[in-house]
Motif scaffolding. Structure first.
Motif, PDB file in Angstrom:
ATOM      1  N   MET A  84       0.824  -1.216   0.000  1.00 16.22           N
ATOM      2  CA  MET A  84       0.000   0.000   0.000  1.00 16.22           C
ATOM      3  C   MET A  84       0.856   1.263   0.000  1.00 16.22           C
ATOM      4  O   MET A  84       0.463   2.284  -0.569  1.00 16.22           O
ATOM      5  CB  MET A  84      -0.923   0.009   1.221  1.00 16.22           C
ATOM      6  N   PHE A  85       2.001   1.214   0.648  1.00 18.12           N
ATOM      7  CA  PHE A  85       2.855   2.399   0.763  1.00 18.12           C
ATOM      8  C   PHE A  85       3.780   2.571  -0.443  1.00 18.12           C
ATOM      9  O   PHE A  85       3.944   3.687  -0.951  1.00 18.12           O
ATOM     10  CB  PHE A  85       3.688   2.302   2.036  1.00 18.12           C
ATOM     11  N   PHE A  86       4.371   1.482  -0.910  1.00 25.86           N
ATOM     12  CA  PHE A  86       5.381   1.584  -1.954  1.00 25.86           C
ATOM     13  C   PHE A  86       4.826   1.413  -3.367  1.00 25.86           C
ATOM     14  O   PHE A  86       5.231   2.119  -4.289  1.00 25.86           O
ATOM     15  CB  PHE A  86       6.478   0.531  -1.736  1.00 25.86           C
ATOM     16  N   VAL A  87       3.930   0.442  -3.569  1.00 24.22           N
ATOM     17  CA  VAL A  87       3.569   0.009  -4.921  1.00 24.22           C
ATOM     18  C   VAL A  87       2.253   0.614  -5.405  1.00 24.22           C
ATOM     19  O   VAL A  87       2.184   1.186  -6.501  1.00 24.22           O
ATOM     20  CB  VAL A  87       3.506  -1.533  -4.989  1.00 24.22           C
ATOM     21  N   VAL A  88       1.194   0.467  -4.599  1.00 30.36           N
ATOM     22  CA  VAL A  88      -0.127   0.950  -5.021  1.00 30.36           C
ATOM     23  C   VAL A  88      -0.111   2.437  -5.396  1.00 30.36           C
ATOM     24  O   VAL A  88      -0.645   2.812  -6.452  1.00 30.36           O
ATOM     25  CB  VAL A  88      -1.180   0.658  -3.935  1.00 30.36           C
ATOM     26  N   PRO A  89       0.493   3.327  -4.599  1.00 28.73           N
ATOM     27  CA  PRO A  89       0.498   4.750  -4.978  1.00 28.73           C
ATOM     28  C   PRO A  89       1.233   5.024  -6.283  1.00 28.73           C
ATOM     29  O   PRO A  89       0.813   5.878  -7.067  1.00 28.73           O
ATOM     30  CB  PRO A  89       1.214   5.427  -3.799  1.00 28.73           C
ATOM     31  N   LEU A  90       2.325   4.290  -6.523  1.00 22.23           N
ATOM     32  CA  LEU A  90       3.082   4.495  -7.754  1.00 22.23           C
ATOM     33  C   LEU A  90       2.265   4.102  -8.976  1.00 22.23           C
ATOM     34  O   LEU A  90       2.254   4.812  -9.988  1.00 22.23           O
ATOM     35  CB  LEU A  90       4.380   3.680  -7.692  1.00 22.23           C
ATOM     36  N   LEU A  91       1.542   2.989  -8.878  1.00 26.05           N
ATOM     37  CA  LEU A  91       0.719   2.542 -10.006  1.00 26.05           C
ATOM     38  C   LEU A  91      -0.505   3.433 -10.180  1.00 26.05           C
ATOM     39  O   LEU A  91      -0.864   3.793 -11.311  1.00 26.05           O
ATOM     40  CB  LEU A  91       0.302   1.089  -9.783  1.00 26.05           C
ATOM     41  N   ALA A  92      -1.156   3.794  -9.074  1.00 27.89           N
ATOM     42  CA  ALA A  92      -2.311   4.695  -9.178  1.00 27.89           C
ATOM     43  C   ALA A  92      -1.873   6.066  -9.676  1.00 27.89           C
ATOM     44  O   ALA A  92      -2.603   6.731 -10.425  1.00 27.89           O
ATOM     45  CB  ALA A  92      -3.006   4.817  -7.823  1.00 27.89           C
ATOM     46  N   GLY A  93      -0.671   6.505  -9.276  1.00 28.31           N
ATOM     47  CA  GLY A  93      -0.177   7.806  -9.707  1.00 28.31           C
ATOM     48  C   GLY A  93       0.046   7.894 -11.201  1.00 28.31           C
ATOM     49  O   GLY A  93       0.033   8.996 -11.771  1.00 28.31           O
TER      50      GLY A  93
END
Length: 295
Positions: A84-93
């Motif tokens: 949730m901290f490293f991967v999800v934000p990068l992909l959603a971004g």
């Protein structure tokens, strides 16, 4: 390790995560509709990044196996929060929600966004020097008894499930929304050098969890009736350390690639600005530079 049937069938409702996901999906959808009315066609691949690669995995992490067993297993909880901290934000971004907001809003709305982006907190969070510190502080608490409280108490667990992706998204915005965080090529090179320090800093909590010979959060026994496939508490902590270490290191590879792209765009933008200067302006700029060196 858990049976595959358990991994694929386990579920647990996380109300806070569900509210966040529904709100994000609705706001992005409203942005798409308004942008279309203003004549802006948002790329389909960016929409898919936001919904399919961002929100869908977030809900799976919050409400699937890692959500159902995160309160019991250290490695399941660590896997959930780390992704949730490293991967999800990068992909959603990659869906560029900030850029979509600019395309959807009128001048007054865009001005509000610019004021927020120009605020001191956003300037502080919007550089590569802060991200490893935030990650180190967050996952450093996993080395303390707080880790047991996170898992056992639904309130901090739910708060982390909401805060981790939101903070991660803010930290990822300079990479995915580079035009909102204009930096000189020299500053980006400095950030790029600092990323290699981040390679080490992100790994520290995971390394400590993996190599510690004691259970750091103080919970040394499972509750009665725990499944037979549960590892020992120490092995559980070691697995959590392995996962945190791997995820923190692996995510730096796409970060470095995005920073290369950001640097090339900044360098091209600066070169174009120099090409647009007249001969007289170039001479004045050179004279100003020489005068500063003499002073």
């Amino acid at each position: 390790m858990p049976p595959l049937s358990t991994v694929f069938t386990s579920a647990s409702l996380d109300p806070a995560a569900l509210v966040l996901a529904v709100a994000a999906a609705a706001l992005y959808g409203v942005g798409l509709a308004r942008a279309r009315r203003r004549g802006v066609r948002w790329p389909v691949w960016r929409v898919l990044c936001f919904y399919v690669l961002g929100l869908a995995p977030y809900l799976v992490l919050a409400c699937g196996f890692t959500g159902a067993y995160g309160s019991s297993l250290r490695w399941a909880f660590t896997l959930k929060i780390a992704l949730m901290f490293f991967v999800v934000p990068l992909l959603a971004g990659l869906g560029r929600p900030l850029g979509l907001a600019r395309a959807a809003l009128a001048d007054a709305g865009r001005d509000r966004i610019e004021r927020v982006m120009a605020s001191r907190p956003m300037k502080v969070l919007g550089n590569a020097f802060v991200a490893p510190i935030v990650g180190l502080i967050l996952f450093g608490t996993f080395l303390t008894p707080l880790f047991a409280s996170y898992r056992a108490d639904p309130l901090p667990s739910g708060a982390l499930g909401v805060a981790a992706p939101l903070i991660g998204l803010v930290l990822a915005l300079p990479l995915t929304e580079a035009e909102s965080f204009e930096r000189s090529s020299a500053f980006i090179v400095l950030e790029f050098v600092y990323v290699f320090i981040e390679l080490l800093a992100d790994a520290v909590p995971g390394i400590f969890m993996r190599l510690s010979a004691t259970v750091l959060d103080g919970v040394t026994a499972w509750a009665p009736g725990s499944p037979s496939w549960f590892p020992s508490p120490l092995r559980d902590q070691q697995l959590a350390g392995d996962l945190l270490w791997f995820i923190a290191e692996a995510v730096d590879i796409p970060v470095i690639i995005l920073m290369f792209v950001r640097f090339s765009r900044s360098d091209r933008r600066e070169a174009q600005s120099y090409d647009e200067l007249s001969d007289e302006e170039m001479d004045a700029l050179a004279e100003q530079h020489l005068r500063r060196r003499r002073d």
